[in-house]
Design an enzyme around this catalytic site. Sequence first.
Site, PDB file in Angstrom:
ATOM      1  N   LYS A   1      36.451  34.222  44.661  1.00  0.00           N
ATOM      2  CA  LYS A   1      37.582  35.143  44.825  1.00  0.00           C
ATOM      3  C   LYS A   1      38.510  34.771  45.997  1.00  0.00           C
ATOM      4  O   LYS A   1      39.700  35.034  45.956  1.00  0.00           O
ATOM      5  CB  LYS A   1      37.084  36.584  45.022  1.00  0.00           C
ATOM      6  CG  LYS A   1      36.298  37.158  43.855  1.00  0.00           C
ATOM      7  CD  LYS A   1      37.202  37.554  42.739  1.00  0.00           C
ATOM      8  CE  LYS A   1      36.580  38.291  41.569  1.00  0.00           C
ATOM      9  NZ  LYS A   1      35.160  38.256  41.332  1.00  0.00           N
TER      10      LYS A   1
ATOM     11  N   GLU B   1      42.391  46.000  43.829  1.00  0.00           N
ATOM     12  CA  GLU B   1      41.330  46.740  43.156  1.00  0.00           C
ATOM     13  C   GLU B   1      40.052  45.941  43.320  1.00  0.00           C
ATOM     14  O   GLU B   1      40.115  44.727  43.530  1.00  0.00           O
ATOM     15  CB  GLU B   1      41.644  46.900  41.667  1.00  0.00           C
ATOM     16  CG  GLU B   1      41.263  45.701  40.780  1.00  0.00           C
ATOM     17  CD  GLU B   1      42.056  44.426  41.062  1.00  0.00           C
ATOM     18  OE1 GLU B   1      43.200  44.542  41.537  1.00  0.00           O
ATOM     19  OE2 GLU B   1      41.527  43.328  40.826  1.00  0.00           O
TER      20      GLU B   1
ATOM     21  N   SER C   1      29.769  30.811  40.144  1.00  0.00           N
ATOM     22  CA  SER C   1      30.934  31.507  40.713  1.00  0.00           C
ATOM     23  C   SER C   1      30.634  32.235  42.016  1.00  0.00           C
ATOM     24  O   SER C   1      31.541  32.452  42.820  1.00  0.00           O
ATOM     25  CB  SER C   1      31.505  32.478  39.681  1.00  0.00           C
ATOM     26  OG  SER C   1      30.507  33.357  39.196  1.00  0.00           O
TER      27      SER C   1
HETATM   28  C1  LIG Z   1      34.447  38.759  40.210  1.00  0.00           C
HETATM   29  C2  LIG Z   1      33.404  37.802  39.839  1.00  0.00           C
HETATM   30  C3  LIG Z   1      33.312  37.260  38.541  1.00  0.00           C
HETATM   31  C4  LIG Z   1      34.193  37.685  37.401  1.00  0.00           C
HETATM   32  O1  LIG Z   1      35.539  37.452  37.584  1.00  0.00           O
HETATM   33  P1  LIG Z   1      36.339  36.291  36.858  1.00  0.00           P
HETATM   34  O2  LIG Z   1      37.752  36.631  37.144  1.00  0.00           O
HETATM   35  O3  LIG Z   1      36.011  36.354  35.402  1.00  0.00           O
HETATM   36  O4  LIG Z   1      35.920  35.011  37.459  1.00  0.00           O
HETATM   37  C5  LIG Z   1      32.347  36.299  38.281  1.00  0.00           C
HETATM   38  N1  LIG Z   1      31.495  35.898  39.236  1.00  0.00           N
HETATM   39  C6  LIG Z   1      31.531  36.408  40.487  1.00  0.00           C
HETATM   40  C7  LIG Z   1      30.541  35.945  41.487  1.00  0.00           C
HETATM   41  C8  LIG Z   1      32.484  37.376  40.830  1.00  0.00           C
HETATM   42  O5  LIG Z   1      32.514  37.870  42.072  1.00  0.00           O
END
Ligand SMILES: *Cc1c(COP(=O)(O)O)cnc(C)c1O
Length: 405
Positions: free
Chosen positions: A100, A122, A389
Site C-alpha cells: 500500500k 478509506e 502483498s
Molecule cells: C489491501 C491489501 C490487499 C488487497 O488490495 P489490492 O488492492 O487488491 O491489492 C492485499 N494484500 C494486502 C496485504 C493488503 O493490505
Amino acid sequence: MDPAVNRPGKLLITSPPPAGRYGQFGGRFVPETVMPALAELEAAAVAAFADPQFLEELADLHADYAGRPTPCYFASRLSEHAGLAIWLKREDLLHTGAHKLNNALGQLLLARRMGKRRIVAETGAGQHGLATATACALFDLDCVVYMGEEDMRRQAVNVAKMNLLGARVEPVRSGSRTLKDATSEAIRDWVTNVRDTHYVIGSAVGPHPYPWLVRTLQSVIGSEAREQMLAATGALPTQVVACVGGGSNAIGIFAGFLDDSQVRLLGVEAGGRGLGRGEHGASLSHGRPGVLHGSQSFLLQDEDGQVDSTHSISAGLDYPGVGPEHAQLRQSGRARYIAVDDEQALAAFHLLCRLEGILPALESAHAIHAAVALGRDADAEGPVLVCLSGRGDKDIDTVLEWDQG
Ligand SMILES: *Cc1c(COP(=O)(O)O)cnc(C)c1O
C-alpha cells in the site's frame, strides 16, 4: 558499490486510457461537483509522470524510506512441497508491511504538488490507512481516515498506529460497518471539501483517473520483479499469481508482464465461506457488470442491482467490487481469475510459516494457495512468481481465533 545496484524499479508509465475506459469498464460515475477535481488530478499526474524531478524524488523515497527494491525470493521448501519452482516478490518487507505504501507515497507527492494540505482515505484492514497516515506524517499533511466500526474492532492495532502517526480515524457506523461503507463516507467527505482536500484511494478502483494512477504507482512491483526474475533465472516466469481485492497489488505486478503474451496471469479472489450470496468477495468470478464507487466493473449484486454484502477471512479482500482493468483483462482472457476460500487461505498461511519462516498476510495466503495448487497439474511448469502483498502480523488474532475454532 555501484549506486544503481540498489535502485528501485521504474514506474511503467502509460497514457491515461481515453475517457478512463477499459473496454466497457471504468469511466467516471460521480457528482458534477467532483468532475473538475478528477480532471485536475489527471492533469497533475500526467505532468508529474513526465517530470524527472518528481520521478527522482519518488525513487529516492522508495529506496531510502520505503525499502525498495523489495527482494524476489526463491522459496525452495515451498517449491519442493508444490513440485514447482515458486518465487515470492516480497512486498511484505516494505515499510508498514504491505504494498500500500507505494501508492500512498506517490499520491501524497502529487497532493503536495497540487497544493492540497488535507488528506482523506478509506481503509478496511487498516493497511492503506496506515500507509496514508505514515506518508502524511512524513509530508506534514492533515489526515482523516474513514474506517468501519467493525473493522476498527478487528484491527485495533492498526487504529492505534494511525493515531500515533497523528491521523484522525473516523468510525463509520452505516451499513455493514466495513470497507464499502468507509469508502462511501470518504467519497462524501471529499465531495464536500474538494477544494483543499485530496482523496487517496487505496486500490485500483474508483472513478478515472484513480485506476490508472494507482496501477502506475504500483507498477514498480512488476517492473522490479521482471528484471529480478530475468537476472536470477535467465527467463521470465511461466505464470504470475496475485490476490485481488480491489486489484492494486495484482495489477501492479501484472503490469510488468502484460506485453509478454507467454506469461500467464492469475488473479485470486476471496472465496470466503462458499459461493452463496454474501459469503465471499469474488466479484470477477461471480459478479455482474455494475457501477460502484464511481466506476463500472464487475460487482456482487442482487437482481435489483443492490450491492451484496461480502465475507472473507481477510479484510483486504472483503469488497464487492474490483478495478475496471481487471474486468477488461478477464473479458479479453489475458488474465484468469479464481476463488480461494477461507480454509484454503488459512492452510496456506500455516504452510508458509512452517516451510519458509514467513508469516504472510491472509490476503497474500490466497495467492500462495493458488500457486501451490498449480503444482498438482502434472504438466505445470515453473517458475511461478507470486506477489506476497503483505505480512501477517495484523492477522495473528484472526488466525488464533480460527485455529481455536
Ligand atoms: C489491501 C491489501 C490487499 C488487497 O488490495 P489490492 O488492492 O487488491 O491489492 C492485499 N494484500 C494486502 C496485504 C493488503 O493490505
